[in-house]
Design an enzyme around this catalytic site. Structure first.
Site, PDB file in Angstrom:
ATOM      1  CE  LYS A 197      -9.131  16.814  23.605  1.00 51.31           C
ATOM      2  NZ  LYS A 197     -10.132  16.987  24.649  1.00 51.31           N
ATOM      3  CD  GLU A 212       4.548  -0.530  23.689  1.00 48.34           C
ATOM      4  OE1 GLU A 212       5.236  -0.950  22.729  1.00 48.34           O
ATOM      5  OE2 GLU A 212       3.842   0.477  23.632  1.00 48.34           O
ATOM      6  CG  ASP A 253      -6.913  16.026  26.631  1.00 50.65           C
ATOM      7  OD1 ASP A 253      -7.073  14.790  26.678  1.00 50.65           O
ATOM      8  OD2 ASP A 253      -7.813  16.806  26.288  1.00 50.65           O
ATOM      9  CG  HIS A 304       8.462  -6.084  21.826  1.00 53.65           C
ATOM     10  ND1 HIS A 304       7.448  -5.425  22.468  1.00 53.65           N
ATOM     11  CD2 HIS A 304       9.071  -5.169  21.031  1.00 53.65           C
ATOM     12  CE1 HIS A 304       7.417  -4.161  22.078  1.00 53.65           C
ATOM     13  NE2 HIS A 304       8.393  -3.980  21.194  1.00 53.65           N
TER      14      HIS A 304
END
Length: 605
Positions: free
Chosen positions: A415, A283, A491, A589
């Site tokens: 998660k 990104e 993770d 951006h």
């Protein structure tokens, strides 16, 4: 170019028996001397376990699968009833005898069909000549059979003589379906293995154990995948990666690796020390924005962090016959007098594991047990799971009617966004704060203290409440958490709960300066195990000074990594909120997150 399916030409008149036998004898030695190892016979006529019933293969397999699991399920249900009714297990009925015989018979079939190669691949690690046969006659017949169908011009196809191949013979194939300009070179043995994988004779997962070369196994699996799908993997790198390092621990059946650029934000001045924070992301503007926040924090004297809690959790779910029995176990586990005994049982799982507490939640006759324990420098999921299993085994003696439904009952919660993690915490709970001087807010962040405070209240607090957010009272904490996690071998899926964060901003010093803080109750990180031991991720941990386990104080490195994550989130929150307050988000951006490069022209060149 992929060749079309071969068609066997009509056989010429058979040679006299004495000539044919002489011909085979004369060529047998040359075949044996030039073969690299024995090719896989693609047309093996040996009897298989699937020939047990005169049915199609998939129906035979489905029948024995159904028979095996039905018999096992029936026996388990019967034995559970016997345990509850105190009936001896060795007393069996006729139906149970039939179920036992059915389960044994179906198990033998399934083992013969699926299990033999798999077990051998685990127990035996053959050398490179694993494909060689012990019987020369069968070996020669397979070589001759495969040589007869080799790809040659029509005139040569009528020649029954066997040509001698040079010792280093290779097969060159031009694969235009995948790459118009690329020529792929592979050995004859690799070509045979690829055909075997494509036809299903060799399981793809067994290549590493059979070949003994992880890089070669990945290349063969990759080529077989391209032939099966007809899709190119030319943009996915294969070379330049240590496939041995992921065998049995990080990734199964690899065909390459994905390249993610790593940028550096900082220096981040945190608790009097400077850190260069690695961030793996695709990104644009993310690293630049976080870097600007680090600059503002550094010029203001740095940030301060406090570790509030350190404990990984696992919550199994058990079931009883009645809610009263479930409540009995709940009271037993929460009794302080029993905690010492349970701690001794739990801590046997590891020299670092230390049970911290057990919290229970009951739903009817189901009980959820949330164990929390210290896990050293490891993230600790496996460690806490082993400890929980020890405790469950211990409890079976006092609660024989306890039925363990699952080692994880989602009360952990791993998660998944969950209020229990937001309130109780999971992993490391950290709060990080800084005071940004008013002039730096104007010069570096290009906004004002008043604008930031107002925007934070309306966006991060009120806006998130309107959306019904759970732990999402922030601007983009998950952006920074994910980037740091990928770079340091954590993770990535645990970004879900690790990104729980509330960002607070307040005007201080008579409204001249800005107090900003982030509170993150469930940062789940480790510096040993999993992806942290891979070369690239280990280098990023080394950059932060937290590589491996701490020798002075167990758990110190993982706690420091959690504080660095919180500090990087603080910098990212400060910079993005400033861009929003100043109306610069779209402009930045467009500048950093849009490429002016013509991708189509680059690809064609």
């Amino acid at each position: 170019m992929l060749s079309s399916p071969r068609r066997r030409l009509p056989s010429p008149p058979p040679a006299p028996p004495e000539m044919e036998s002489h011909h085979r004898r004369s060529n047998a030695s040359s075949v044996r001397s030039h073969k690299p190892t024995r090719p896989i016979a693609l047309d093996d006529d040996s009897t298989k376990a699937s020939d047990a019933l005169p049915l199609p293969l998939y129906l035979t397999n489905a029948f024995f699968f159904t028979l095996f699991f039905s018999a096992v399920y029936f026996l388990l249900c019967r034995w559970r009833e016997k345990i509850r009714s105190s009936t001896p297990l060795h007393v069996v009925t006729f139906s149970e005898i039939i179920a036992i015989l059915a389960s044994i018979a179906s198990f033998i079939y399934l083992l013969g069909f699926f299990g033999i190669d798999f077990v051998q691949s685990l127990v035996l690690r053959p050398s490179a000549d694993v494909w060689a046969s012990e019987e020369d006659e069968v070996e020669n017949e397979v070589l001759l059979r495969n040589e007869d169908v080799r790809k040659v011009p029509c005139g040569q196809a009528l020649d029954r003589s066997l040509r001698t191949l040079p010792p280093s013979a290779t097969i060159v194939t031009a694969e235009k379906v995948f790459d118009e300009m690329r020529m792929k070179v592979m050995t004859e043995e690799d070509e045979e293995i690829i055909r075997s994988v494509v036809t299903g004779l060799t399981p793809s997962y067994s290549l590493e154990s059979k070949l003994g070369d992880c890089r070669r196994a990945a290349a063969i699996r990759r080529e077989a995948l391209q032939r099966l799908t007809g899709k190119s993997l030319s943009g996915l790198p294969l070379d330049g990666f240590d496939y041995e390092s992921i065998l049995g621990q990080c990734c199964e059946m690899p065909v390459g690796y994905v390249q993610i650029p790593v940028g550096i934000a900082g220096p981040l001045l945190l608790d009097g020390r400077e850190y260069s924070v690695p961030m793996a992301t695709t990104e644009g503007c993310l690293v630049a924005s976080t870097n600007r926040g680090c600059k503002a924090i550094h010029l203001s004297g740095g940030a301060t962090s406090v570790l509030l809690r350190d404990g990984m959790t696992r919550a199994p779910v058990v079931r009883f016959g009645t809610a009263k029995r479930a409540a009995d176990l709940k009271l037993y586990l929460e009794d302080p007098e029993n905690f010492e005994t349970l701690s001794v049982v739990f801590n046997r799982s590891s020299r670092f594991a230390r049970l911290q507490g057990i919290k229970c939640a009951i739903a009817g006759k189901n009980l959820y047990l949330r164990f929390s324990c210290f896990t050293g420098d490891a993230m600790g999921m496996n460690m806490v799971s082993k400890g929980v299993q020890n405790v469950l085994d211990f409890l079976q003696s006092d609660f024989p009617d306890m039925d363990v439904i699952g080692i994880s009952g989602n009360f952990c919660s791993d998660k998944k966004p969950a209020a229990v993690n937001w309130i109780e915490g999971r992993g490391k709970s950290v709060v990080c704060e800084a005071i940004i001087k008013g002039d730096l807010v104007r010069k570096v962040l290009k906004t004002s203290v008043e604008s930031l405070v107002e925007l934070n209240m309306l966006k991060n607090l009120t806006g998130s409440a309107m959306a019904g957010a759970l732990g999402g009272f922030n601007a983009h904490a998950s952006n920074i958490v994910s980037a740091v996690y990928i770079a340091t071998g954590q993770d990535p899926a645990q970004n879900v709960e690790s990104s729980h964060c509330i960002t607070m901003m307040e005007a201080v010093n008579d409204g001249n300066d800005l107090h900003v803080s982030v509170t993150m109750p469930s940062i789940e990180v480790g510096t040993v195990g999993g992806g942290t031991q891979l070369a690239s991720q280990s280098a990023c941990l080394n950059l932060l000074g937290v590589k491996g386990a701490s020798k002075e104080s167990p758990g110190a490195n993982s706690r420091l990594l959690a504080s660095i994550v919180a500090g990087a989130v603080l910098a990212g929150e400060l910079s993005l909120m400033s861009a929003l307050a100043a109306g610069q988000l779209v402009k930045s951006h467009m500048k950093y997150n849009r490429s002016s490069k013509d991708v189509s022209k680059a690809a064609s060149s």
